[in-house]
Write a protein that holds these residues in place. Structure first.
Motif, PDB file in Angstrom:
ATOM      1  N   GLN A 157       0.830  -1.199   0.000  1.00  0.00           N
ATOM      2  CA  GLN A 157       0.000   0.000   0.000  1.00  0.00           C
ATOM      3  C   GLN A 157       0.872   1.258   0.000  1.00  0.00           C
ATOM      4  O   GLN A 157       0.596   2.229  -0.722  1.00  0.00           O
ATOM      5  CB  GLN A 157      -0.920  -0.019   1.217  1.00  0.00           C
ATOM      6  N   ARG A 158       1.947   1.243   0.784  1.00  0.00           N
ATOM      7  CA  ARG A 158       2.859   2.388   0.818  1.00  0.00           C
ATOM      8  C   ARG A 158       3.530   2.620  -0.537  1.00  0.00           C
ATOM      9  O   ARG A 158       3.867   3.742  -0.907  1.00  0.00           O
ATOM     10  CB  ARG A 158       3.921   2.180   1.907  1.00  0.00           C
ATOM     11  N   LEU A 162      -1.507  -1.053  -3.798  1.00  0.00           N
ATOM     12  CA  LEU A 162      -2.713  -1.576  -3.175  1.00  0.00           C
ATOM     13  C   LEU A 162      -3.682  -0.436  -2.910  1.00  0.00           C
ATOM     14  O   LEU A 162      -3.267   0.683  -2.569  1.00  0.00           O
ATOM     15  CB  LEU A 162      -2.355  -2.275  -1.849  1.00  0.00           C
ATOM     16  N   ASN A 163      -4.951  -0.708  -3.091  1.00  0.00           N
ATOM     17  CA  ASN A 163      -6.001   0.277  -2.865  1.00  0.00           C
ATOM     18  C   ASN A 163      -5.794   0.974  -1.514  1.00  0.00           C
ATOM     19  O   ASN A 163      -5.808   0.330  -0.465  1.00  0.00           O
ATOM     20  CB  ASN A 163      -7.359  -0.434  -2.884  1.00  0.00           C
ATOM     21  N   PRO A 164      -5.602   2.306  -1.521  1.00  0.00           N
ATOM     22  CA  PRO A 164      -5.340   3.017  -0.261  1.00  0.00           C
ATOM     23  C   PRO A 164      -6.525   3.042   0.684  1.00  0.00           C
ATOM     24  O   PRO A 164      -6.372   3.354   1.874  1.00  0.00           O
ATOM     25  CB  PRO A 164      -4.976   4.433  -0.730  1.00  0.00           C
ATOM     26  N   PRO A 168      -5.002  -2.921   5.731  1.00  0.00           N
ATOM     27  CA  PRO A 168      -4.280  -4.185   5.509  1.00  0.00           C
ATOM     28  C   PRO A 168      -4.667  -5.289   6.485  1.00  0.00           C
ATOM     29  O   PRO A 168      -4.682  -6.465   6.127  1.00  0.00           O
ATOM     30  CB  PRO A 168      -2.814  -3.775   5.675  1.00  0.00           C
ATOM     31  N   PRO A 216      -5.124  -0.554  -6.983  1.00  0.00           N
ATOM     32  CA  PRO A 216      -5.005   0.847  -6.585  1.00  0.00           C
ATOM     33  C   PRO A 216      -5.882   1.718  -7.467  1.00  0.00           C
ATOM     34  O   PRO A 216      -6.085   1.432  -8.647  1.00  0.00           O
ATOM     35  CB  PRO A 216      -3.521   1.159  -6.808  1.00  0.00           C
TER      36      PRO A 216
END
Length: 220
Positions: A157-158, A162-164, A168, A216
């Motif tokens: 994610q960072r 990955l979808n913010p 997680p 994302p």
């Protein structure tokens, strides 16, 4: 003695069981597992396990001594190998979040094909309050696999992979919900929908949902 005359079977003297049945202990564990899955650990007696295995309670007591010891044997020799397979499957996925999610989903359904009793035992004895395996699972397996998955999802994610909008940690919960719960509830939804979907069907459905949800967001 007439060599053509068959010998009468040799009878073992009373006392401790002989060593000519190396698979007997495994058979007793399987009988216990069957009873635990069907009736629950708390409601299962040594006598019912002995009846399931076709042996006397005394023989069962000789091999294990108590239901607690038999429960621990089921955990160590049946549940732990299933979890180990899943761990190894996920470890081979590397750091890519999508590959890891796919590996976990495929790994779970692979475990369920090899161990069809797993979801029922997990729901009854781990998920439900007062389950006999919950504390044992937490102490022997711990949160290492969920934490590892959540950590890798957070790193992805960072890096913008990955979808913010996702958490997680809850993504791990969602993956479990898309795998173990459908398998545990299979007798119900198969009756409702009159469908006999395979493990591959369930895995493909879970991955389709995860694939779109994990993507994302892109600016239009």
């Amino acid at each position: 003695m007439n060599p053509s005359k068959p010998r009468a079977p040799t009878r073992r003297a009373p006392g401790r069981p002989g060593t000519d049945s190396p698979d007997l202990r495994s058979r007793l564990i399987e009988a216990a597992l069957d009873c635990f899955v069907r009736d629950g650990i708390a409601a299962t007696s040594l006598r019912s396990i002995a009846s399931q295995a076709g042996v006397t309670p005394a023989l069962l007591n000789y091999y294990f001594g108590s239901k607690l010891a038999l429960r621990d044997a089921v955990f160590e020799e049946r549940l732990m190998p299933a979890v180990k397979i899943l761990r190894e499957h996920v470890a081979q996925a590397g750091d890519d979040a999508h590959a890891m999610a796919q590996s976990f989903v495929r790994g779970v359904f692979g475990v369920l094909q090899a161990y069809p009793w797993f979801p029922s035992l997990w729901v009854r004895e781990v998920l439900c309050e007062g389950g006999a395996l919950r504390e044992l699972l937490l102490s022997r397996i711990g949160p290492d696999l969920p934490h590892m998955l959540a950590g890798r999802f957070a790193e992805a994610q960072r890096q913008g992979q990955l979808n913010p909008a996702l958490d997680p940690r809850l993504l791990v919960v969602s993956i479990i919900g898309l795998t173990l719960f459908p398998a545990a509830g299979a007798p119900i939804w198969r009756q409702i929908f009159q469908a006999d979907l395979s493990m591959d069907d369930l895995a493909n459905h879970a991955l389709a949902l995860l694939g779109h949800g994990m993507e994302p967001k892109h600016d239009p």
